[in-house]
Design a protein around this motif. Sequence first.
Motif, PDB file in Angstrom:
ATOM      1  N   ASN A   6      43.055 -43.760  46.157  1.00  6.54           N
ATOM      2  CA  ASN A   6      43.780 -44.640  45.237  1.00  6.54           C
ATOM      3  C   ASN A   6      45.261 -44.707  45.605  1.00  6.54           C
ATOM      4  OD1 ASN A   6      43.847 -46.254  42.774  1.00  6.54           O
ATOM      5  ND2 ASN A   6      44.899 -44.529  41.846  1.00  6.54           N
ATOM      6  N   ASP A   9      46.268 -46.836  48.713  1.00  8.80           N
ATOM      7  CA  ASP A   9      45.931 -48.257  48.598  1.00  8.80           C
ATOM      8  C   ASP A   9      46.955 -48.993  47.745  1.00  8.80           C
ATOM      9  OD1 ASP A   9      44.766 -50.759  48.308  1.00  8.80           O
ATOM     10  OD2 ASP A   9      43.233 -50.064  46.903  1.00  8.80           O
ATOM     11  N   HIS A  12      45.924 -51.786  45.109  1.00 10.38           N
ATOM     12  CA  HIS A  12      45.238 -51.570  43.838  1.00 10.38           C
ATOM     13  C   HIS A  12      46.160 -51.853  42.652  1.00 10.38           C
ATOM     14  CE1 HIS A  12      47.039 -47.572  42.982  1.00 10.38           C
ATOM     15  NE2 HIS A  12      46.585 -47.778  41.757  1.00 10.38           N
ATOM     16  N   TYR A  15      45.953 -55.281  40.945  1.00  7.58           N
ATOM     17  CA  TYR A  15      44.665 -55.555  40.305  1.00  7.58           C
ATOM     18  C   TYR A  15      44.449 -54.659  39.086  1.00  7.58           C
ATOM     19  CZ  TYR A  15      43.462 -58.428  44.300  1.00  7.58           C
ATOM     20  OH  TYR A  15      43.460 -59.400  45.240  1.00  7.58           O
ATOM     21  N   LEU A  16      44.405 -53.359  39.299  1.00  8.94           N
ATOM     22  CA  LEU A  16      44.117 -52.422  38.215  1.00  8.94           C
ATOM     23  C   LEU A  16      45.224 -52.408  37.163  1.00  8.94           C
ATOM     24  CD1 LEU A  16      42.266 -50.234  37.041  1.00  8.94           C
ATOM     25  CD2 LEU A  16      43.465 -48.573  38.481  1.00  8.94           C
ATOM     26  N   LYS A  28      48.529 -61.157  45.095  1.00 12.78           N
ATOM     27  CA  LYS A  28      47.276 -60.403  45.148  1.00 12.78           C
ATOM     28  C   LYS A  28      46.618 -60.558  46.510  1.00 12.78           C
ATOM     29  CE  LYS A  28      46.406 -60.527  40.258  1.00 12.78           C
ATOM     30  NZ  LYS A  28      45.898 -59.442  39.548  1.00 12.78           N
ATOM     31  N   ASP A 133      44.252 -45.408  35.966  1.00 11.91           N
ATOM     32  CA  ASP A 133      43.769 -44.754  37.185  1.00 11.91           C
ATOM     33  C   ASP A 133      42.744 -43.673  36.846  1.00 11.91           C
ATOM     34  OD1 ASP A 133      45.211 -46.108  39.229  1.00 11.91           O
ATOM     35  OD2 ASP A 133      46.992 -44.920  38.787  1.00 11.91           O
ATOM     36  N   GLU A 148      30.487 -48.406  49.440  1.00 12.84           N
ATOM     37  CA  GLU A 148      31.718 -49.182  49.544  1.00 12.84           C
ATOM     38  C   GLU A 148      31.686 -50.115  50.754  1.00 12.84           C
ATOM     39  OE1 GLU A 148      34.730 -46.217  49.750  1.00 12.84           O
ATOM     40  OE2 GLU A 148      34.323 -45.726  51.820  1.00 12.84           O
ATOM     41  N   HIS A 153      42.545 -54.560  53.664  1.00 15.60           N
ATOM     42  CA  HIS A 153      43.444 -53.962  52.668  1.00 15.60           C
ATOM     43  C   HIS A 153      43.274 -52.445  52.587  1.00 15.60           C
ATOM     44  CE1 HIS A 153      44.237 -57.759  50.022  1.00 15.60           C
ATOM     45  NE2 HIS A 153      44.712 -57.869  51.235  1.00 15.60           N
ATOM     46  N   ASP A 154      42.161 -51.933  53.076  1.00 13.42           N
ATOM     47  CA  ASP A 154      41.863 -50.507  52.975  1.00 13.42           C
ATOM     48  C   ASP A 154      42.262 -49.720  54.221  1.00 13.42           C
ATOM     49  OD1 ASP A 154      40.639 -50.641  50.362  1.00 13.42           O
ATOM     50  OD2 ASP A 154      38.972 -51.677  51.330  1.00 13.42           O
TER      51      ASP A 154
END
Length: 184
Positions: A6, A9, A12, A15-16, A28, A133, A148, A153-154
């Motif tokens: 987390n 990244d 995130h 978004y989150l 985004k 989170d 996954e 993006h990762d």
Amino acid sequence: RYALDNLADPMHGCYLHAQSFTLAYGSKQDIMKLERTETGFIVSRVMQAGENFDWTEMVFGASSYCRLDLPYPAAAGPGGIFRIIGYVLPVDEHNCTVFFWRLRKCDGLARAAWRFMYRATLEERHWNVLEQDREMLSAMPDDARMREMLYQHDVGVGALRQTLTRLAREQIEAEDAQMAKAVR
């Protein structure tokens, strides 16, 4: 491991935490860039800087941690960026403790005003973001990694996992070498 994923990244956040005080801003969509450092790596957005949670530095050593800066609007009071230093400590196979140092550079009357604003309004907002989170990470099944589908993006998540695998391998090899030395 998922708590570290987390933190590695930066995408995130938009978004989150899209409804938060500072993380609701910015694009985004972006391309992520990875820069290796002597102590780890920095993962950052290519087309956006100074808008959101745009980069993270992952540092590995005697004390491993992450570092990131959040741009704060003038409504947050005096001071510049809001720096976060984050630590993740495994407790057992399924749990960890996460600790964040929160820093903002200012002194004198500005520091007193910032501390007041933080305690009066901003701290609760930060806890709300951290709770998002925590809820997301707590809801993830143990085998989530098996399902996954990582994408560009990762890149930070991939680099994190490669680094942790390398460090674990180095530790095992060092322990094996010590055992072999002790047996002789």
